[in-house]
Scaffold this motif. Structure first.
Motif, PDB file in Angstrom:
ATOM      1  N   GLU A  76       0.705  -1.313   0.087  1.00 34.27           N
ATOM      2  CA  GLU A  76       0.141  -0.066   0.092  1.00 34.27           C
ATOM      3  C   GLU A  76       1.001   1.185  -0.183  1.00 34.27           C
ATOM      4  OE1 GLU A  76      -3.319   0.649   0.164  1.00 34.27           O
ATOM      5  OE2 GLU A  76      -3.970  -1.470  -0.156  1.00 34.27           O
ATOM      6  N   ARG A  77       2.202   1.090   0.658  1.00 34.67           N
ATOM      7  CA  ARG A  77       2.793   2.417   0.773  1.00 34.67           C
ATOM      8  C   ARG A  77       4.426   2.130   0.413  1.00 34.67           C
ATOM      9  NH1 ARG A  77       5.741   0.366   3.832  1.00 34.67           N
ATOM     10  NH2 ARG A  77       6.042   0.682   6.014  1.00 34.67           N
ATOM     11  N   ALA A  78       4.991   3.129  -0.130  1.00 35.99           N
ATOM     12  CA  ALA A  78       6.408   2.772  -0.437  1.00 35.99           C
ATOM     13  C   ALA A  78       7.005   4.188   0.194  1.00 35.99           C
ATOM     14  CB  ALA A  78       6.667   2.712  -2.024  1.00 35.99           C
ATOM     15  N   VAL A  79       8.273   3.960   0.787  1.00 32.31           N
ATOM     16  CA  VAL A  79       8.889   4.992   1.358  1.00 32.31           C
ATOM     17  C   VAL A  79      10.560   5.339   0.819  1.00 32.31           C
ATOM     18  CG1 VAL A  79       9.784   6.090   3.608  1.00 32.31           C
ATOM     19  CG2 VAL A  79       7.515   4.534   3.331  1.00 32.31           C
ATOM     20  N   LEU A  80      10.765   6.518   0.467  1.00 35.14           N
ATOM     21  CA  LEU A  80      12.056   6.726   0.149  1.00 35.14           C
ATOM     22  C   LEU A  80      12.611   7.809   1.257  1.00 35.14           C
ATOM     23  CD1 LEU A  80      14.508   6.923  -1.786  1.00 35.14           C
ATOM     24  CD2 LEU A  80      13.331   8.941  -2.754  1.00 35.14           C
ATOM     25  N   THR A  81      13.571   7.284   2.140  1.00 39.22           N
ATOM     26  CA  THR A  81      14.031   8.005   3.195  1.00 39.22           C
ATOM     27  C   THR A  81      15.464   8.560   2.832  1.00 39.22           C
ATOM     28  OG1 THR A  81      15.600   6.110   3.780  1.00 39.22           O
ATOM     29  CG2 THR A  81      13.703   6.112   4.922  1.00 39.22           C
ATOM     30  N   GLN A  82      15.991   9.528   3.546  1.00 36.46           N
ATOM     31  CA  GLN A  82      17.017  10.455   3.346  1.00 36.46           C
ATOM     32  C   GLN A  82      18.342   9.550   3.149  1.00 36.46           C
ATOM     33  OE1 GLN A  82      17.701  13.880   5.497  1.00 36.46           O
ATOM     34  NE2 GLN A  82      15.746  14.314   5.950  1.00 36.46           N
ATOM     35  N   GLN A  83      18.522   8.451   3.913  1.00 35.48           N
ATOM     36  CA  GLN A  83      19.529   7.728   3.826  1.00 35.48           C
ATOM     37  C   GLN A  83      19.304   6.256   3.770  1.00 35.48           C
ATOM     38  OE1 GLN A  83      22.241   8.801   7.029  1.00 35.48           O
ATOM     39  NE2 GLN A  83      23.011  10.674   6.009  1.00 35.48           N
ATOM     40  N   THR A  84      19.900   5.308   2.911  1.00 32.37           N
ATOM     41  CA  THR A  84      19.476   4.112   2.723  1.00 32.37           C
ATOM     42  C   THR A  84      20.837   3.282   2.727  1.00 32.37           C
ATOM     43  OG1 THR A  84      17.496   4.572   1.386  1.00 32.37           O
ATOM     44  CG2 THR A  84      18.318   2.253   1.322  1.00 32.37           C
ATOM     45  N   GLN A  85      21.024   2.462   3.760  1.00 33.22           N
ATOM     46  CA  GLN A  85      21.984   1.812   3.691  1.00 33.22           C
ATOM     47  C   GLN A  85      21.862   0.144   3.389  1.00 33.22           C
ATOM     48  OE1 GLN A  85      25.017   3.199   4.425  1.00 33.22           O
ATOM     49  NE2 GLN A  85      24.289   5.172   5.223  1.00 33.22           N
ATOM     50  N   LEU A  86      22.820  -0.266   2.602  1.00 34.12           N
ATOM     51  CA  LEU A  86      22.775  -1.522   2.041  1.00 34.12           C
ATOM     52  C   LEU A  86      23.887  -2.478   2.788  1.00 34.12           C
ATOM     53  CD1 LEU A  86      21.793  -1.378  -1.726  1.00 34.12           C
ATOM     54  CD2 LEU A  86      20.142  -1.805   0.260  1.00 34.12           C
TER      55      LEU A  86
END
Length: 289
Positions: A76-86
């Motif tokens: 239902e929802r997707a989020v793009l955060t300021q920082q994404t660590q893999l």
């Protein structure tokens, strides 16, 4: 519909958000603006369901955010955060495919592969689909993460909720406008987009409604024409502001002047007064009369 009623959030004794109330309508782009520390990212995390409010409630499609089952809400929802660590390096196309994880079991379906290809084209990253994500520039990584978020809500039944926290970081002017246009396209498909922005003029040009936060409170809400006034902006950002509206632009254009200088007088025992002047760069100048 996104419904937020009397939402507050505190950490210990510190209150980050104070009684926030508003509604968001599918088919629209909602911009969230305000100074650093105003609570913009915190509000987005609450809407995403990543944190629970200390007071009030948030509902999506008339169901409390915290009551959604995670696997269902992920569709239902997707989020793009300021920082994404893999935790490890992946190919770009595999990072985008992560957005489809809630939609399939062990292996992606042909539909998932098509959606990944489509979102990579939308964000102009198809040319380095086989590249190592870890070797990309900051702006390229940002576009990959946006493609992942778009893939997550693509192909589903509208409306879905797309939450973007400062998605324009590290992007040049061309891609800033491209991303904002894509946000409008997503809204046109019947979804709701909520986006935290620092660039007020980009917000003015592309969003339908603005929320202006200051010190954890909702200071103003409405269309860009209603929110972006010299009085409100000068008060919240503590900088002299003019707003220009021209037929050519079709939206308010904000022009910033000098920061407001605040002086504090401290009486001295010798009869002299010390004036502390807070300058535009946060430094303090001391004058003794």
């Amino acid at each position: 519909m996104l419904d937020i009623q009397g939402v507050g959030y505190r950490i210990g004794k510190k209150e980050i958000l104070h009684s926030i109330t508003f509604t968001g309508v599918p088919g629209s782009v909602m911009g969230i603006i305000g100074p650093n520390g105003a609570g913009k990212s915190t509000l987005l995390r609450l809407i995403a369901g990543d944190s629970a409010p200390s007071s009030g409630h948030i509902s999506w499609k008339q169901q409390n955010i915290q009551a959604w089952k995670p696997q269902i809400f992920a569709k239902e929802r997707a989020v793009l955060t300021q920082q994404t660590q893999l935790s490890q390096d992946f190919l770009v196309k595999d990072v985008v495919m992560m957005g489809r994880y809630p939609h399939f079991g062990r292996f992606p379906k042909p539909e998932d592969l098509q959606i990944v290809e489509k979102t990579m084209q939308q964000t102009d990253i198809s040319g380095f689909a086989e590249a190592s994500y870890g070797r990309l520039s900051g702006g390229e990584k940002q576009r990959v993460q946006l493609a992942r978020a778009l893939a997550q809500i693509s192909g589903g039944e509208a409306p879905c909720l797309l939450l973007l926290d400062e998605p324009l970081n590290n992007l040049d002017i061309r891609y800033q406008h491209s991303i904002m246009k894509e946000a409008r396209n997503i809204a046109a498909e019947g979804h709701m987009v909520a986006i935290v922005l620092h660039d007020i003029n980009l917000a003015s040009r592309y969003v339908d409604e603005l929320l202006l936060l200051g010190q954890g409170k909702l200071k103003a809400k409405g269309t860009p024409q209603e929110v972006l006034t010299p009085k409100i902006l000068t008060e919240i950002f503590q900088i002299h502001t003019e707003v220009i509206t021209t037929p050519e632009a079709g939206h308010p254009v904000v022009v910033f002047g000098d920061p407001i200088v605040q002086s504090h007088h401290i009486p001295k025992r010798d009869g002299n007064d010390t004036t502390l002047t807070q300058g535009s760069l946060g430094g303090t100048q001391i004058r003794t009369a």
